[in-house]
Enzyme design. Structure first.
Site, PDB file in Angstrom:
ATOM      1  N   ASP A 255       0.855  -1.178   0.000  1.00  0.00           N
ATOM      2  CA  ASP A 255       0.000   0.000   0.000  1.00  0.00           C
ATOM      3  C   ASP A 255       0.894   1.232   0.000  1.00  0.00           C
ATOM      4  O   ASP A 255       2.011   1.193   0.524  1.00  0.00           O
ATOM      5  CB  ASP A 255      -0.931   0.026   1.221  1.00  0.00           C
ATOM      6  CG  ASP A 255      -2.151   0.902   0.989  1.00  0.00           C
ATOM      7  OD1 ASP A 255      -3.193   0.366   0.591  1.00  0.00           O
ATOM      8  OD2 ASP A 255      -2.051   2.127   1.192  1.00  0.00           O
ATOM      9  N   CYS A 347     -15.507  -1.232  -3.632  1.00  0.00           N
ATOM     10  CA  CYS A 347     -16.681  -1.107  -2.766  1.00  0.00           C
ATOM     11  C   CYS A 347     -17.592  -0.024  -3.353  1.00  0.00           C
ATOM     12  O   CYS A 347     -17.971   0.933  -2.680  1.00  0.00           O
ATOM     13  CB  CYS A 347     -16.295  -0.801  -1.323  1.00  0.00           C
ATOM     14  SG  CYS A 347     -15.223   0.633  -1.110  1.00  0.00           S
TER      15      CYS A 347
END
Length: 412
Positions: A255, A347
């Site tokens: 990340d 999402c």
């Protein structure tokens, strides 16, 4: 819609004294601010209230923001003429939970409560109901999809846990007086009613939505395989993969945000797992059997969790995220070895971030082709949770967050 009724003491506290004063100040300050969902917990900790009152205030403020458009349409139907909607919506939320409309009218100074607005029938009415940008709803290209997006996210989402010892944990929680049920689709999911203190079971579970758990399941790594979690964030899916890791599987979590990876490592230690992180520049090209890309997105499927997100969602943000997703996908695809798979997820409920993004990726990368999710989830779950071979989950249809996922295989 489900709005739990409040007992007489809670209603009294919410409309009189310190709790009502704090509610009015909080909502006045945070109303319309895109980061209100982030700022609210910090402000709540500073409130001079008992813990029970603080929990009540938290629930009311979040629900008030979540249903702000719904309440404003009802207030307008009742003849409301005020300029500041925050206090009026707060009282409307209390009316939905048992406060007498007459008493709410006295507190506001206008008898506008108790009138139900007509169900939204147009995009403009849906946008008002959800307090979202109308041009964003146009991006759905379908009135029914837009309706599902808005109406499915007006209520609070369930507290969902993931535990590989689900049955044993459920038994213990029930014995302690908690109301629990196993998730319908996720193999390790458990839903708990209310907002209970679960600190006594720390290390036995992680909080993770059912749809998010299913995305991790779609990775389906083999023995002695290398898996890269390309946008690991706080590590929810990495931990789900480690908890169910086949023998010899190696997982690398990446990340851009060091703080997120630090949190992921902390959560792994809490579960007794070891999380291995990696820098992007150190990843070897064409080396991974599975690359999971839980891509940056608008988060349009999580309005129940982040109510104030509705105040920053617009077509400008959508365009930015679509371009970022394209770049991330192209970069991640280089890591997939021949015969390996790229699992793309968001999402989001917006087609531009989901099926259209996949179509564009396959056009750019003809070595990749789509794999039907039934190959991993089986026919029954795939039929209930997807369409066109992809995972499509929504609050309205499945009670989960809105999630999309597609499996893409690179030719051997």
């Amino acid at each position: 819609m489900h709005n739990p009724q409040l007992d007489a003491q809670s209603v009294s506290e919410a409309t009189h004294g310190r709790l009502a004063e704090e509610a009015r100040g909080l909502l006045l300050e945070l109303w319309g601010r895109p980061r209100a969902s982030v700022e609210l917990p910090r402000r709540l900790r500073a409130c001079r209230l008992w813990s029970r009152q603080r929990r009540l205030l938290r629930e009311l403020c979040y629900s008030c923001i979540r249903r702000s458009g719904h309440h404003q349409r009802g207030l307008a139907a009742g003849g409301w003429t005020g300029e500041d909607p925050s206090w009026a919506c707060y009282l409307a939320e209390l009316v939905s939970r048992g406060l007498a409309p007459e008493r709410a009218g006295q507190l506001l100074g206008q008898a506008v409560f108790g009138v139900r607005a007509a169900a939204p029938r147009t995009l403009a009415e849906l946008a008002a109901e959800g307090a979202v940008d109308e041009t964003l709803l146009q991006a759905f290209g379908d009135l029914q999809l837009a309706r599902s997006f808005v109406l499915g996210q007006l209520d609070r989402g369930p507290l969902t846990l993931r535990s590989k010892e689900r049955e044993a944990l459920a038994s213990e929680l029930e014995a302690a007086g908690h109301e629990v049920r196993t998730t319908r689709w996720a193999r390790d999911g458990l839903q708990v009613s209310g907002s209970p203190d679960l600190s006594a079971w720390t290390g036995r579970f992680q909080v993770q939505d059912e749809a998010s758990q299913l995305v991790a399941e779609l990775v389906a790594p083999g023995r002695r395989s290398l898996v890269v979690d390309y946008c690991a964030g706080a590590g929810g899916k990495s931990l789900a993969l480690l908890d169910r890791a086949p023998r010899g599987m190696r997982l690398l979590s990446c990340d851009l945000r060091p703080r997120s990876l630090k949190e992921a490592s902390r959560r792994a230690r809490e579960l007794g797992l070891r999380l291995q992180t990696a820098r992007y520049e150190d990843l070897e090209l064409a080396s991974a059997s599975r690359v999971l890309v839980d891509a940056p997105c608008t988060g349009s499927g999580t309005l129940r969790r982040d109510p104030a997100l509705r105040w920053r969602l617009d077509v400008g943000l959508l365009a930015e995220q679509v371009e970022l997703q394209r770049q991330v996908l192209d970069s991640a695809a280089r890591l997939v070895k021949p015969g390996g798979r790229l699992i793309y997820a968001t999402c989001s409920l917006l087609p531009a971030e989901n099926e259209r993004q996949v179509e564009a990726f396959v056009d750019r990368h003809p070595a990749f082709s789509q794999v039907h999710i039934a190959e991993v989830l089986g026919g029954e779950r795939a039929s209930a949770l997807g369409r066109d071979g992809q995972l499509h989950m929504s609050p309205e249809a499945h009670g989960s967050d809105g999630f999309f996922a597609a499996i893409l295989s690179r030719a051997g």
